[in-house]
Write a protein that holds these residues in place. Structure first.
Motif, mmCIF file in Angstrom:
data_model
loop_
_atom_site.group_PDB
_atom_site.id
_atom_site.type_symbol
_atom_site.label_atom_id
_atom_site.label_comp_id
_atom_site.label_asym_id
_atom_site.label_seq_id
_atom_site.Cartn_x
_atom_site.Cartn_y
_atom_site.Cartn_z
ATOM 1 N N UNK B 92 83.619 99.292 28.556
ATOM 2 C CA UNK B 92 82.286 99.704 29.002
ATOM 3 C C UNK B 92 81.850 98.907 30.233
ATOM 4 N N UNK B 93 82.081 97.603 30.189
ATOM 5 C CA UNK B 93 81.746 96.758 31.339
ATOM 6 C C UNK B 93 82.569 97.167 32.565
ATOM 7 N N UNK B 94 83.852 97.400 32.329
ATOM 8 C CA UNK B 94 84.725 97.812 33.417
ATOM 9 C C UNK B 94 84.222 99.125 34.029
ATOM 10 N N UNK B 95 83.852 100.063 33.179
ATOM 11 C CA UNK B 95 83.354 101.358 33.652
ATOM 12 C C UNK B 95 82.084 101.170 34.488
ATOM 13 N N UNK B 96 81.198 100.288 34.021
ATOM 14 C CA UNK B 96 79.957 100.029 34.766
ATOM 15 C C UNK B 96 80.273 99.559 36.184
ATOM 16 N N UNK B 188 88.295 91.243 39.730
ATOM 17 C CA UNK B 188 89.348 91.784 38.863
ATOM 18 C C UNK B 188 89.768 90.835 37.735
ATOM 19 N N UNK B 189 90.188 89.636 38.115
ATOM 20 C CA UNK B 189 90.844 88.767 37.129
ATOM 21 C C UNK B 189 89.887 88.272 36.058
ATOM 22 N N UNK B 219 97.534 87.327 35.606
ATOM 23 C CA UNK B 219 97.865 88.745 35.453
ATOM 24 C C UNK B 219 96.905 89.591 36.304
ATOM 25 N N UNK B 220 95.628 89.228 36.245
ATOM 26 C CA UNK B 220 94.645 89.954 37.053
ATOM 27 C C UNK B 220 94.968 89.856 38.537
ATOM 28 N N UNK B 221 95.303 88.652 38.982
ATOM 29 C CA UNK B 221 95.659 88.476 40.395
ATOM 30 C C UNK B 221 96.848 89.358 40.769
ATOM 31 N N UNK B 222 97.899 89.287 39.925
ATOM 32 C CA UNK B 222 99.101 90.080 40.201
ATOM 33 C C UNK B 222 98.740 91.566 40.255
ATOM 34 N N UNK B 223 97.969 91.993 39.282
ATOM 35 C CA UNK B 223 97.598 93.408 39.191
ATOM 36 C C UNK B 223 96.854 93.870 40.445
ATOM 37 N N UNK B 224 95.928 93.039 40.915
ATOM 38 C CA UNK B 224 95.124 93.438 42.076
ATOM 39 C C UNK B 224 95.955 93.407 43.359
ATOM 40 N N UNK B 225 96.827 92.395 43.481
ATOM 41 C CA UNK B 225 97.679 92.330 44.686
ATOM 42 C C UNK B 225 98.558 93.583 44.735
ATOM 43 N N UNK B 226 99.124 93.936 43.575
ATOM 44 C CA UNK B 226 99.985 95.128 43.521
ATOM 45 C C UNK B 226 99.180 96.373 43.894
ATOM 46 N N UNK B 227 97.976 96.469 43.347
ATOM 47 C CA UNK B 227 97.117 97.610 43.660
ATOM 48 C C UNK B 227 96.861 97.700 45.161
#
Lengths: 341, 341
Positions: B92-96, B188-189, B219-227
């Motif tokens: 829910x927070x993410x969606x907001x 993100x992270x 993991x968040x950092x990796x995910x965002x860099x990849x994105x």
């Protein structure tokens, strides 16, 4: 104690005391609170700080925190600094809603000062508003009081829902007084309730929660009805906004809702003009429409409703501790009513 | 246990497992969580419900709640429903944040589906985003856990600050990798950290907070860099957005920041073109600019950085209970990395 005996405790005023008079009852607390609104911002992000400071600086009379301070002192003549801190948080929450409101309404000015969306842009205003909401919760958690968090998190939901409901009824000429009351109950009165009930929780006076809730709700209702009446009858320089702003945004407030009801049978042409204005938000003939609302008899009804709400708020005070802080709260409601005349 | 021994516990995969494979480890919990995201919306305001349902329906893979569910099971093979509920709140927070992001970026589509601001308007999207934030806090208070509220309210501030910092650096070609890391750490992270640490608090396993925080952050950092790399190299149909979107918004992400650094001495003309594109957000020659970033060697650097962050996330897992749920978390990081090749 009845409301009559309450009235007896308030020196029958020759003239309504000024806001500064009421504020002076808790002058020191108010000063501490005012500093804390700024001091509570501790972001390392420069843009967060500059926008937040701008919008808090551009703030109004800080009436919601004043209510908290008066309530806290009403319960304890020597309250802890927590009360000032909570008062600052209510102002922060209020500011957050105003920042987003100005994005929604595309407002360039508020109280004669440039809004955040006008000074920066919508994106900045949305995100800094989000920060202020998040930071307010963050500070609330600091009190380590779950009952306080319950009241504030319930309330913040209701505020957001009231705002969305207002949007849902934008351009809806069929909106009723009941719809209107639901809207203002959320967008305005809820924070008044939080400002009062929060103080009771901090001071461990939860036996007064119902009375405070009633006071906050009815005072909030009165305050908002008066504000909406002034959009049709006020002095635009004093108000810092133009007459007829609500109509130009297609917002069916009580003055319009009641005017439509009164005009429907008596003035078909006028009714239709006003109905279309709400529906479209187009008011090339704004002055004529404002005059139409005024002459319909709607404002007299609204004033009467505001007085009824004021009376209910004052009645709710009667069960609270009888001291000069309670008198201050009573005077605040009188002062709000006085904006009508 | 070292990361090497952790690697030994994960069956050396011939191919990276699919997201559905990982999800199936907690299939029942996931289903309950998914229902709760919708079930947690209980507004009486029709517009709140329809917009909230729309944006939650348009949601993605629910990776953040999946992380929470895997963490909860890792600590207790029979966790209470609280874990599913907390997972729903992270979504829910993410969606907001996505709803407000789409207003900021004026996005018409997300993952190939129309955004709230495009389907309704900016005003509705701002206010329903506010409701979702408020409701998430409201539900969090329901857990009656102050440590949980502390982590989530600290985190929500950091998220908002990360978003504002991103805005502050929009159109800034002088942004550094350090600036970028501060931005993604917030935007993100932080929620990845909250998704993991929240589960530990619920399961009373706070001795793992540091390891989980490290896992979530890296993991968040990796995910965002990849994105962000995929914005320059991905398949636009799969991504649901166009290549070069970040550049067209003047967002200096790691691929651009590194490309500018690499081009500065080797290709003065290319450097100047890219610099001006970030500064203005004007990319009439988008394909050429994307090719410039690709050929600069920047993407190889970014992939290396993503792999380093992935490795740090995997290392952080090594001190956590060794079971199939931990393996699931490990596989999630592998899966994210695999989007690179």
């Amino acid at each position: 104690m009845t409301s009559t005996s309450l009235n007896n405790t308030v020196p029958a005023p020759q003239s309504t005391p000024s806001y500064a008079d009421i504020q002076s009852i808790v002058a020191n607390d108010f000063e501490v609170m005012d500093k804390q609104v700024f001091g509570s911002l501790n972001s390392k992000v420069q843009l967060v700080m500059s926008v937040s400071q701008h919008v808090i600086n551009a703030g109004g009379k800080r009436m919601r925190p004043l209510i908290t301070l008066l309530c806290a002192r009403m319960f304890d003549d020597n309250p802890s600094e927590k009360a000032m801190h909570l008062a600052a948080i209510t102002e922060m929450l209020h500011t957050a809603t105003l920042v987003h409101d100005d994005v929604i309404d595309e407002s360039g000015q508020r109280r004669g000062k440039p809004t955040a969306n006008a000074t920066w842009d919508n994106a900045t205003a949305v995100l800094v508003g989000d920060y202020l909401i998040a930071r307010a919760f963050n500070l609330l958690v600091g009190f380590q009081s779950l009952p306080l968090l319950q009241v504030f998190s319930d309330g913040t939901c209701d505020i957001a829902e009231g705002e969305v409901l207002q949007l849902q009824h934008q351009h809806n000429p069929a909106a009723t007084e009941e719809d209107y009351l639901r809207i203002i109950d959320g967008k305005t009165s809820r924070l008044f309730m939080m400002a009062t009930q929060g103080a009771a929780i901090l001071q461990d006076k939860t036996e007064y929660m119902t009375a405070l809730g009633d006071f906050g709700q009815h005072f909030g209702n009165a305050f908002q009805i008066i504000d909406d009446v002034l959009d049709y009858s006020g002095d635009s320089e004093v108000m810092g906004k133009n007459l007829g702003d609500d109509l130009a945004e297609g917002k069916p407030t009580l003055p319009t809702i009641k005017a439509l009801e009164l005009l429907k049978d008596s003035d078909t042409e006028g009714y239709e003009q006003l109905r279309i204005a709400v529906q479209t938000g187009k008011t090339p003939n704004a002055e004529q429409l404002i005059e139409l609302v005024r002459s319909s008899g709607s404002l007299a009804y609204c004033k009467q409703r505001a007085l009824e709400e004021t009376k209910l708020a004052q009645d709710a005070l009667s069960t609270l501790p009888d001291n000069r802080y309670r008198t201050g709260l009573y005077q605040l409601t009188e002062l709000a009513s006085a904006r009508l005349v």
